[in-house]
Design a protein around this motif. Structure first.
Motif, mmCIF file in Angstrom:
data_model
loop_
_atom_site.group_PDB
_atom_site.id
_atom_site.type_symbol
_atom_site.label_atom_id
_atom_site.label_comp_id
_atom_site.label_asym_id
_atom_site.label_seq_id
_atom_site.Cartn_x
_atom_site.Cartn_y
_atom_site.Cartn_z
ATOM 1 N N HIS A 132 0.868 -1.178 0.000
ATOM 2 C CA HIS A 132 0.000 0.000 0.000
ATOM 3 C C HIS A 132 0.910 1.235 0.000
ATOM 4 C CE1 HIS A 132 -3.566 -2.403 1.144
ATOM 5 N NE2 HIS A 132 -2.665 -3.140 1.764
ATOM 6 N N THR A 133 0.923 1.987 -1.100
ATOM 7 C CA THR A 133 1.758 3.182 -1.144
ATOM 8 C C THR A 133 1.205 4.216 -0.173
ATOM 9 O OG1 THR A 133 0.511 4.004 -3.033
ATOM 10 C CG2 THR A 133 2.571 2.866 -3.511
ATOM 11 N N ARG A 134 2.105 5.049 0.339
ATOM 12 C CA ARG A 134 1.733 6.087 1.299
ATOM 13 C C ARG A 134 2.356 7.398 0.843
ATOM 14 N NH1 ARG A 134 2.397 3.596 7.207
ATOM 15 N NH2 ARG A 134 4.530 4.192 6.841
ATOM 16 N N PRO A 135 2.042 8.497 1.522
ATOM 17 C CA PRO A 135 2.593 9.789 1.095
ATOM 18 C C PRO A 135 4.121 9.785 1.039
ATOM 19 C CG PRO A 135 0.847 10.121 2.696
ATOM 20 C CD PRO A 135 1.130 8.634 2.650
ATOM 21 N N ILE A 136 4.660 10.713 0.246
ATOM 22 C CA ILE A 136 6.116 10.852 0.101
ATOM 23 C C ILE A 136 6.747 10.966 1.482
ATOM 24 C CG2 ILE A 136 7.959 12.365 -0.749
ATOM 25 C CD1 ILE A 136 6.113 13.043 -3.082
ATOM 26 N N GLY A 137 7.842 10.256 1.668
ATOM 27 C CA GLY A 137 8.548 10.254 2.946
ATOM 28 C C GLY A 137 8.186 9.075 3.827
ATOM 29 N N LEU A 138 7.124 8.373 3.489
ATOM 30 C CA LEU A 138 6.722 7.186 4.251
ATOM 31 C C LEU A 138 6.911 5.951 3.388
ATOM 32 C CD1 LEU A 138 3.398 8.423 5.896
ATOM 33 C CD2 LEU A 138 5.660 8.249 6.951
ATOM 34 N N ARG A 139 7.453 4.912 3.987
ATOM 35 C CA ARG A 139 7.609 3.651 3.266
ATOM 36 C C ARG A 139 6.241 3.026 3.019
ATOM 37 N NH1 ARG A 139 12.045 2.824 7.268
ATOM 38 N NH2 ARG A 139 13.961 3.038 6.083
ATOM 39 N N PRO A 140 6.128 2.197 1.991
ATOM 40 C CA PRO A 140 4.855 1.508 1.766
ATOM 41 C C PRO A 140 4.517 0.597 2.950
ATOM 42 C CG PRO A 140 6.375 1.143 -0.062
ATOM 43 C CD PRO A 140 7.135 1.855 0.998
ATOM 44 N N ARG A 141 3.241 0.354 3.155
ATOM 45 C CA ARG A 141 2.799 -0.597 4.174
ATOM 46 C C ARG A 141 2.640 -1.929 3.459
ATOM 47 N NH1 ARG A 141 -2.207 -2.470 5.747
ATOM 48 N NH2 ARG A 141 -3.261 -0.927 4.451
ATOM 49 N N ILE A 142 3.316 -2.956 3.979
ATOM 50 C CA ILE A 142 3.264 -4.281 3.375
ATOM 51 C C ILE A 142 2.315 -5.143 4.191
ATOM 52 C CG2 ILE A 142 4.582 -6.315 2.658
ATOM 53 C CD1 ILE A 142 5.322 -3.658 1.189
ATOM 54 N N GLU A 143 1.307 -5.646 3.528
ATOM 55 C CA GLU A 143 0.288 -6.461 4.182
ATOM 56 C C GLU A 143 0.359 -7.874 3.605
ATOM 57 O OE1 GLU A 143 -4.521 -6.203 4.677
ATOM 58 O OE2 GLU A 143 -3.603 -5.380 2.867
ATOM 59 N N LEU A 144 0.517 -8.851 4.475
ATOM 60 C CA LEU A 144 0.522 -10.237 4.018
ATOM 61 C C LEU A 144 -0.898 -10.657 3.673
ATOM 62 C CD1 LEU A 144 2.901 -11.796 6.672
ATOM 63 C CD2 LEU A 144 3.418 -11.358 4.272
ATOM 64 N N GLU A 145 -1.017 -11.544 2.692
ATOM 65 C CA GLU A 145 -2.332 -12.083 2.379
ATOM 66 C C GLU A 145 -2.854 -12.847 3.590
ATOM 67 O OE1 GLU A 145 -1.820 -14.226 -1.419
ATOM 68 O OE2 GLU A 145 -3.016 -12.573 -2.211
ATOM 69 N N PRO A 146 -4.160 -12.838 3.802
ATOM 70 C CA PRO A 146 -4.717 -13.473 5.005
ATOM 71 C C PRO A 146 -4.717 -14.999 4.909
ATOM 72 C CG PRO A 146 -6.469 -12.559 3.651
ATOM 73 C CD PRO A 146 -5.169 -12.163 3.003
ATOM 74 N N THR A 147 -3.592 -15.587 5.279
ATOM 75 C CA THR A 147 -3.459 -17.050 5.285
ATOM 76 C C THR A 147 -3.323 -17.512 6.735
ATOM 77 O OG1 THR A 147 -1.046 -17.009 5.187
ATOM 78 C CG2 THR A 147 -2.218 -16.942 3.076
ATOM 79 N N ASP A 148 -3.116 -18.807 6.921
ATOM 80 C CA ASP A 148 -2.916 -19.330 8.268
ATOM 81 C C ASP A 148 -1.428 -19.423 8.629
ATOM 82 O OD1 ASP A 148 -2.259 -21.412 6.598
ATOM 83 O OD2 ASP A 148 -3.464 -22.922 7.633
ATOM 84 N N HIS A 149 -0.545 -18.848 7.802
ATOM 85 C CA HIS A 149 0.881 -18.830 8.136
ATOM 86 C C HIS A 149 1.054 -18.035 9.433
ATOM 87 C CE1 HIS A 149 5.135 -17.939 8.073
ATOM 88 N NE2 HIS A 149 5.263 -18.937 7.179
ATOM 89 N N PRO A 150 1.888 -18.502 10.366
ATOM 90 C CA PRO A 150 2.060 -17.817 11.654
ATOM 91 C C PRO A 150 2.422 -16.331 11.535
ATOM 92 C CG PRO A 150 3.110 -19.965 11.728
ATOM 93 C CD PRO A 150 2.661 -19.752 10.311
ATOM 94 N N LEU A 151 3.238 -15.949 10.552
ATOM 95 C CA LEU A 151 3.595 -14.538 10.382
ATOM 96 C C LEU A 151 2.369 -13.721 9.977
ATOM 97 C CD1 LEU A 151 5.685 -12.262 10.332
ATOM 98 C CD2 LEU A 151 6.252 -12.945 7.986
ATOM 99 N N ALA A 152 1.570 -14.247 9.068
ATOM 100 C CA ALA A 152 0.357 -13.549 8.634
ATOM 101 C C ALA A 152 -0.637 -13.433 9.787
ATOM 102 C CB ALA A 152 -0.273 -14.278 7.447
#
Length: 117
Positions: free
Chosen positions: A70-90
């Motif tokens: 998800h891109t964000r305003p200049i100066g902010l890194r994108p927000r990375i969202e994992l797909e909603p799976t059952d992986h422990p990190l997600a």
């Protein structure tokens, strides 16, 4: 015919449009994608990708988990969202994570010396 970044129009001309907006031969129009330095880039749609980081404490592996950037305003890194799976990190991304768990992961990743291939 390539028009700007990653777009090909339907005609087979050899036009080399550099304006990223339209083909001078067939007139097909496509707005150019926003660049990292463009104001308003946060209004772009999400971009699908694959996680390329291996976080050793997780099983199964974390490489190649589906993500949405998800891109964000200049100066902010994108927000990375994992797909909603059952992986422990997600699951931890969706439900939250304790400070102790963050510490545990950081210590394992930074001090392990274990490089998984």
């Amino acid at each position: 015919m390539a028009i700007g970044s990653g777009y090909t129009c339907s005609c087979s001309c050899s036009c080399s449009c550099s304006c990223s907006c339209s083909c001078s031969c067939c007139g097909e129009h496509r707005p150019r994608p926003r660049c990292a330095g463009d104001p308003g880039r946060e209004s772009e749609q999400t971009h699908f990708g694959w996680l390329s980081a291996e976080l050793g404490p997780y099983s199964p592996r974390t490489t190649n988990l589906g993500t949405n950037a998800h891109t964000r305003p200049i100066g902010l890194r994108p927000r990375i969202e994992l797909e909603p799976t059952d992986h422990p990190l997600a699951v931890e991304q969706r439900t939250g994570i304790t400070r102790d768990r963050v510490r545990e992961i950081a210590e394992a990743v930074l001090h392990s010396g274990d490089v998984r291939a």
